[in-house]
Design an enzyme around this catalytic site. Structure first.
Site, PDB file in Angstrom:
ATOM      1  N   LYS A 204      -1.319 -54.185  48.617  1.00 41.34           N
ATOM      2  CA  LYS A 204      -0.006 -53.534  48.736  1.00 41.34           C
ATOM      3  C   LYS A 204       0.790 -53.638  47.423  1.00 41.34           C
ATOM      4  O   LYS A 204       1.286 -52.652  46.880  1.00 41.34           O
ATOM      5  CB  LYS A 204       0.768 -54.171  49.894  1.00 41.34           C
ATOM      6  CG  LYS A 204       2.208 -53.787  49.979  1.00 41.34           C
ATOM      7  CD  LYS A 204       2.399 -52.373  50.476  1.00 41.34           C
ATOM      8  CE  LYS A 204       3.848 -51.986  50.409  1.00 41.34           C
ATOM      9  NZ  LYS A 204       4.171 -50.811  51.124  1.00 41.34           N
ATOM     10  N   CYS A 260      11.168 -49.587  47.946  1.00 40.99           N
ATOM     11  CA  CYS A 260       9.904 -50.310  47.733  1.00 40.99           C
ATOM     12  C   CYS A 260       9.591 -50.631  46.275  1.00 40.99           C
ATOM     13  O   CYS A 260       9.457 -51.803  45.916  1.00 40.99           O
ATOM     14  CB  CYS A 260       8.754 -49.512  48.317  1.00 40.99           C
ATOM     15  SG  CYS A 260       8.732 -49.564  50.094  1.00 40.99           S
ATOM     16  N   LYS A 320      15.412 -39.920  46.359  1.00 42.40           N
ATOM     17  CA  LYS A 320      14.447 -38.827  46.252  1.00 42.40           C
ATOM     18  C   LYS A 320      14.755 -37.820  47.354  1.00 42.40           C
ATOM     19  O   LYS A 320      15.549 -38.114  48.255  1.00 42.40           O
ATOM     20  CB  LYS A 320      13.017 -39.351  46.340  1.00 42.40           C
ATOM     21  CG  LYS A 320      12.652 -39.919  47.698  1.00 42.40           C
ATOM     22  CD  LYS A 320      11.169 -40.162  47.744  1.00 42.40           C
ATOM     23  CE  LYS A 320      10.692 -40.358  49.155  1.00 42.40           C
ATOM     24  NZ  LYS A 320       9.277 -40.529  49.256  1.00 42.40           N
TER      25      LYS A 320
HETATM   26  C1  UDX Z   1       6.735 -45.777  47.922  1.00 45.36           C
HETATM   27  C2  UDX Z   1       5.197 -45.713  47.990  1.00 45.36           C
HETATM   28  O1  UDX Z   1       4.757 -44.400  47.630  1.00 45.36           O
HETATM   29  C3  UDX Z   1       4.702 -46.068  49.368  1.00 45.36           C
HETATM   30  O2  UDX Z   1       3.277 -46.088  49.371  1.00 45.36           O
HETATM   31  C4  UDX Z   1       5.250 -47.443  49.731  1.00 45.36           C
HETATM   32  O3  UDX Z   1       4.847 -47.804  51.019  1.00 45.36           O
HETATM   33  C5  UDX Z   1       6.778 -47.457  49.641  1.00 45.36           C
HETATM   34  O4  UDX Z   1       7.169 -47.067  48.328  1.00 45.36           O
HETATM   35  P1  UDX Z   1       8.798 -44.242  48.593  1.00 45.36           P
HETATM   36  O5  UDX Z   1       9.649 -45.261  47.925  1.00 45.36           O
HETATM   37  O6  UDX Z   1       9.195 -43.754  49.931  1.00 45.36           O
HETATM   38  O7  UDX Z   1       7.296 -44.768  48.754  1.00 45.36           O
HETATM   39  O8  UDX Z   1       8.758 -42.947  47.653  1.00 45.36           O
HETATM   40  P2  UDX Z   1       7.770 -42.268  46.587  1.00 45.36           P
HETATM   41  O9  UDX Z   1       7.622 -40.856  46.970  1.00 45.36           O
HETATM   42  O10 UDX Z   1       6.541 -43.044  46.377  1.00 45.36           O
HETATM   43  O11 UDX Z   1       8.698 -42.300  45.287  1.00 45.36           O
HETATM   44  C6  UDX Z   1       9.167 -43.518  44.743  1.00 45.36           C
HETATM   45  C7  UDX Z   1      10.037 -43.265  43.531  1.00 45.36           C
HETATM   46  O12 UDX Z   1       9.263 -42.818  42.421  1.00 45.36           O
HETATM   47  C8  UDX Z   1      11.113 -42.192  43.732  1.00 45.36           C
HETATM   48  O13 UDX Z   1      12.297 -42.661  43.133  1.00 45.36           O
HETATM   49  C9  UDX Z   1      10.582 -40.992  43.006  1.00 45.36           C
HETATM   50  O14 UDX Z   1      11.598 -40.153  42.524  1.00 45.36           O
HETATM   51  C10 UDX Z   1       9.808 -41.635  41.878  1.00 45.36           C
HETATM   52  N1  UDX Z   1       8.697 -40.818  41.373  1.00 45.36           N
HETATM   53  C11 UDX Z   1       7.606 -40.587  42.147  1.00 45.36           C
HETATM   54  C12 UDX Z   1       8.744 -40.308  40.082  1.00 45.36           C
HETATM   55  O15 UDX Z   1       9.722 -40.502  39.343  1.00 45.36           O
HETATM   56  N2  UDX Z   1       7.668 -39.593  39.616  1.00 45.36           N
HETATM   57  C13 UDX Z   1       6.574 -39.350  40.369  1.00 45.36           C
HETATM   58  O16 UDX Z   1       5.640 -38.701  39.866  1.00 45.36           O
HETATM   59  C14 UDX Z   1       6.541 -39.867  41.688  1.00 45.36           C
END
Ligand code: UDX
Length: 443
Positions: A204, A260, A320
């Site tokens: 994880k 997360c 997001k």
């Molecule tokens: C994340 C993990 O993906 C998931 O597996 C875990 O269980 C919890 O944390 P989450 O926080 O819901 O999920 O959102 P995610 O879509 O993964 O995006 C996380 C952050 O990264 C967001 O702030 C998003 O804007 C950013 N991000 C994501 C980027 O800046 N660029 C990307 O290419 C992808």
């Protein structure tokens, strides 16, 4: 199967609803009475696409129940899933007080053999401690197994991610417990990896930290692209076509936020530090992210100089799209910096405004629409890539602004489209991340 889920946050609620959807009988337990009352009526306390429908459907099916009573919730259950929060403590470590309390509370109600599955994100070794707590407290005549079963769902697509996961991780000491967990997940038809408990816990953290690192990496590449005149979208596409790299999580922007990544990366760093491991690459991941969140403000300062008296529109507040979650959202630091520098900020977010008000209060203003936020603004900042922003008529937007200037922190507008439709819009300035700016000179 008869299942209980302890904790009805994103992870617990999505898991409970999806397990009911695939045919199990599920009791969701939470100490928050107000939340349980809402859930009983089929109302989700969180915004999550698809959740309400499945919630109502499975309540009506008679497979999904909500209670504040441990006794009622865990009676005759084969698996009890723990999904309570493990927030960040002051020192960056994970705060385990909620999960320890949950385990202690439930131990006194256990009357039959049961498997406790820990979904909460906990530092490596924690499940051994929790198992010891259970063994010390439980009736010695029953068999209690503990498995680590971390969750990888993303907010905004929690239901989809639970029903169509890439993998399910089961860390177990006992084969019987692992077999039971596999039986529970069988209808999902998702690949399962079985490991020891500590490896499951580590999967994880290692996964989330890796993804955070991937984001910081592409953000640094973006910063270089900007000064070198390359286009980070094309670079990411070209990189991602290499199967060893993969195209996901290479979207450059203003850094990662949410419940997360920031917390898990810091918790892993804390674990590394307490075992005298210098996880330098991860330290830098955090530092890059901190800088990246400030990027738009830095660009605004270099464009305008003095920000006093300037009016800026923020498009998006949530960390997001498709969520109302404000945890670690870049909008917080951006609003703070802009107002400290004397600017006035008006923000619009399709769903996160109420949650944002709890954090930002009246330090900024809140609009009911994108156009209202943009009215008379000296510039607008795209902070969250909500799909509705992509649908906007950019010309109509620029028309209501005082100065037609966009700082796009999420690269939602395509340079070619802007070039074809707005190349004659005098004074238009568009500053994306990791790409050349698009500027139409005033005649
Ligand atoms: C994340 C993990 O993906 C998931 O597996 C875990 O269980 C919890 O944390 P989450 O926080 O819901 O999920 O959102 P995610 O879509 O993964 O995006 C996380 C952050 O990264 C967001 O702030 C998003 O804007 C950013 N991000 C994501 C980027 O800046 N660029 C990307 O290419 C992808």
């Amino acid at each position: 199967m008869q299942i209980a889920v302890l904790g009805t946050g994103y992870v617990g609620l999505s898991t409970g609803v999806c397990l009911a959807e695939i045919g199990h009988n599920v009791y969701c337990i939470d100490i928050d009475e107000r939340k349980i009352e809402l859930l009983r009526q089929g109302i989700s306390p969180i915004y999550e696409p698809g959740l309400d429908e499945l919630l109502q459907k499975n309540i009506q099916n008679g497979r999904l129940f909500f209670t504040t009573s441990y006794e009622e919730g865990i009676k005759n259950r084969e698996v009890i899933i723990i999904a309570v929060g493990t927030p960040q403590s002051e020192d960056g470590s994970a705060d385990l007080s909620y999960i320890k309390k949950a385990v202690c509370d439930l131990s006194s109600y256990l009357k039959d053999d049961v498997i406790i599955a820990v979904k909460s994100t906990v530092p490596v070794g924690t499940n051994d401690e929790l198992y010891q707590l259970l063994k010390d407290r439980c009736n010695k005549n029953i068999r209690v197994d503990l498995v680590s079963n971390p969750e990888f769902l993303r907010q905004g697509s929690a239901i989809h991610d639970t029903l169509h996961a890439d993998r399910i991780v089961i860390g177990a000491k006992s084969e019987e417990a692992a077999a039971k967990m596999k039986e529970m997940y069988l209808p999902l038809q998702v690949p399962i990896i079985q490991t020891d408990i500590r490896s499951a816990e580590m999967i994880k953290y290692a996964s989330n930290a890796f993804l955070a690192m991937k984001i910081s990496y592409i953000n640094e590449i973006a910063n270089l692209c900007e000064v070198l005149g390359a286009n980070v979208n094309d670079v990411a596409k070209g990189m991602g076509m290499d199967k060893r790299i993969g195209g996901a999580f290479l979207h450059a922007g203003i850094g990662y936020g949410g419940s997360c990544f920031p917390k898990d990366v810091k918790a892993l760093l804390h674990t590394a530090k307490s075992h005298h491991v210098d996880f330098a690459i991860l330290k830098e991941t955090v530092a890059v992210n901190e800088r990246q969140r400030r990027l738009l403000v830095k660009k605004a300062v270099s464009r305008f100089g003095d920000l006093r008296g300037k009016k800026f529109a923020l498009f998006g507040l949530a960390f997001k799209p498709n969520t109302d979650d404000m945890r670690e959202a870049p909008s917080i630091i951006i609003s703070k910096l802009l107002t400290e520098l004397g600017a006035k900020v008006t923000a619009y977010d399709p769903v996160a405004t109420e949650n944002a008000k709890k954090i930002l209060g009246d330090s900024i203003s809140y609009a009911q629409s994108a156009y209202e936020a943009a009215r008379d603004a000296n510039a607008l900042f795209v902070v969250t890539e909500w799909p509705e922003f992509q649908q906007l008529d950019v010309k109509a937007l620029l028309d209501v602004m005082k100065q037609p200037i966009i700082f796009d922190g999420r690269n939602i507008f395509d340079l070619e489209t802007l070039n074809s439709s707005l190349k004659a819009y005098q004074g238009f300035e568009y500053y994306p991340v990791g790409k050349r700016a698009f500027i139409v000179e005033k005649k």
